[in-house]
Scaffold this active site. Structure first.
Site, mmCIF file in Angstrom:
data_model
loop_
_atom_site.group_PDB
_atom_site.id
_atom_site.type_symbol
_atom_site.label_atom_id
_atom_site.label_comp_id
_atom_site.label_asym_id
_atom_site.label_seq_id
_atom_site.Cartn_x
_atom_site.Cartn_y
_atom_site.Cartn_z
ATOM 1 N N ASP A 1 0.798 -1.137 -0.427
ATOM 2 C CA ASP A 1 -0.114 0.470 0.027
ATOM 3 C C ASP A 1 1.443 1.123 0.179
ATOM 4 O O ASP A 1 1.606 1.161 0.253
ATOM 5 C CB ASP A 1 -0.786 0.185 1.500
ATOM 6 N N SER A 2 -0.127 1.685 -0.488
ATOM 7 C CA SER A 2 1.261 3.453 -0.446
ATOM 8 C C SER A 2 1.896 4.070 1.555
ATOM 9 O O SER A 2 2.530 4.817 1.268
ATOM 10 C CB SER A 2 -0.320 4.575 -0.830
ATOM 11 N N TYR B 1 -0.653 8.224 -2.790
ATOM 12 C CA TYR B 1 -0.514 8.471 -4.017
ATOM 13 C C TYR B 1 -1.502 8.604 -5.024
ATOM 14 O O TYR B 1 -1.817 9.142 -5.776
ATOM 15 C CB TYR B 1 -0.980 6.780 -4.509
ATOM 16 N N GLY B 2 -3.213 8.256 -3.798
ATOM 17 C CA GLY B 2 -4.067 9.017 -4.723
ATOM 18 C C GLY B 2 -4.188 10.566 -5.483
ATOM 19 O O GLY B 2 -5.152 10.719 -6.327
ATOM 20 N N CYS C 1 -4.149 -1.537 -1.688
ATOM 21 C CA CYS C 1 -4.663 0.179 -1.412
ATOM 22 C C CYS C 1 -5.871 0.008 -3.150
ATOM 23 O O CYS C 1 -5.251 0.281 -4.039
ATOM 24 C CB CYS C 1 -2.990 0.282 -2.694
ATOM 25 N N THR D 1 -6.417 3.079 -4.840
ATOM 26 C CA THR D 1 -6.287 4.095 -5.558
ATOM 27 C C THR D 1 -4.934 3.128 -6.853
ATOM 28 O O THR D 1 -4.901 3.119 -8.215
ATOM 29 C CB THR D 1 -4.621 5.035 -5.295
ATOM 30 N N GLU E 1 -3.099 8.597 8.962
ATOM 31 C CA GLU E 1 -1.439 8.424 8.183
ATOM 32 C C GLU E 1 -1.532 8.573 9.820
ATOM 33 O O GLU E 1 -0.757 9.242 10.371
ATOM 34 C CB GLU E 1 -0.936 9.184 7.464
ATOM 35 N N CYS F 1 -10.828 2.609 -0.126
ATOM 36 C CA CYS F 1 -9.516 2.995 -0.185
ATOM 37 C C CYS F 1 -9.109 2.253 1.587
ATOM 38 O O CYS F 1 -10.118 2.450 1.889
ATOM 39 C CB CYS F 1 -8.985 4.489 -0.012
ATOM 40 N N THR F 2 -8.344 1.167 1.286
ATOM 41 C CA THR F 2 -7.845 0.666 2.447
ATOM 42 C C THR F 2 -7.495 1.666 3.568
ATOM 43 O O THR F 2 -8.210 0.905 4.753
ATOM 44 C CB THR F 2 -6.931 -0.347 2.292
ATOM 45 N N HIS F 3 -7.027 2.708 3.930
ATOM 46 C CA HIS F 3 -7.543 3.557 4.657
ATOM 47 C C HIS F 3 -8.372 3.673 5.352
ATOM 48 O O HIS F 3 -8.481 4.077 6.991
ATOM 49 C CB HIS F 3 -6.473 5.099 4.686
#
Length: 271
Positions: A10-11, A42-43, A73, A75, A152, A186-188
């Site tokens: 992932d980013s 990355y988005g 990810c 994105t 984050e 988004c996996t976040h």
């Protein structure tokens, strides 16, 4: 029986939601996780830049003898999955199609919302897959560019004025459209489940991208005879492209275990 590890990337930290799901759904498997924390998010980047980054991420992971890769990810899954699958000779699972199938299974009024990064929404990938699977579905997409940096930085809890204010601005117009299912694209975003659920209310079902990709991988491994010994407990290794201490601090909260001195920094530009 195949004891080779599964690569996950992932980013940044969001892919840890996929790691958590993989460890619940495939506890016997060994995992190698790479978070590109030096270049997150990355988005907001161009498709060419995202593909270049993703190729480097895959090349690093393939320095291990992997049997499969999960692109944790949204994105990368929406912009680069087909290219990465064509360039590599092992199963690569993205988050888009498994998540769309699940959303269509749970929606009752055929109105599905999607929240994701700007690049994912701009790509139209979720919408295209949903409409390919069911032409009658109504789709409403909403980019949420501030969610990734807030996650984050650990701003994920109920009662946090910052994340709740931002989330209301993004989500209240979506709720007003009458959707009954919302894809966390988004996996976040699953780390914001409580905040999102409070705003959307009990009549909207949330579908998590990371969890659905884990179920998809389990199916592929079983079909290909690639499962590890199911009597064992798998391990996980963690690599990042920036300070591991920052990653470990937040990742320990997400995974509910102490990752002190276990993440290693690598130079992703070498790949």
């Amino acid at each position: 029986m195949d004891m080779r590890p599964i690569g996950v990337f992932d980013s940044g930290l969001g892919g840890l939601t996929a790691v958590r799901s993989l460890r619940q759904i495939l506890p016997e498997e060994n995992l190698v996780y790479f978070g590109d924390t030096a270049r997150v998010p990355y988005g907001g980047r161009s498709r060419d830049t995202i593909l270049r980054y993703a190729r480097q991420d895959v090349r690093f992971l393939r320095s291990f003898d992997l049997k499969a890769i999960v692109i944790a990810c949204g994105t990368v899954s929406t912009t680069s999955l087909d290219t990465l699958q064509a360039e590599n000779d092992l199963p690569i699972v993205g988050v888009v199609e498994p998540t769309c199938r699940r959303a269509l299974l749970v929606t009752k009024n055929k109105r599905v919302g999607i929240i994701a990064t700007l690049a994912s929404i701009r790509s139209g990938a979720y919408e295209a897959v949903l409409r390919r699977l069911d032409r009658s579905v109504e789709v409403v997409g909403k980019p949420c560019p501030l969610f990734v940096p807030l996650v984050e930085n650990g701003r994920t809890e109920r009662g946090d004025v910052v994340i709740e204010t931002v989330a209301r601005e993004y989500l209240e117009p979506l709720k007003a459209t009458g959707i009954d299912t919302l894809i966390l694209g988004c996996t976040h975003y699953p780390l914001l489940t409580d905040v999102v659920a409070d705003i959307m209310g009990p009549d909207v079902t949330l579908v998590s991208a990371g969890e659905e990709s884990a179920f998809e991988l389990k199916r592929l491994l079983k079909a290909g005879g690639l499962r590890a010994d199911e009597s064992r407990r798998g391990s996980a290794e963690f690599y990042v492209s920036d300070q591991p201490e920052d990653f470990e601090r937040i990742a320990s909260v997400f995974l509910r275990e102490d990752l002190h001195h276990t993440a290693r920094r690598i130079d992703i530009d070498q790949y």
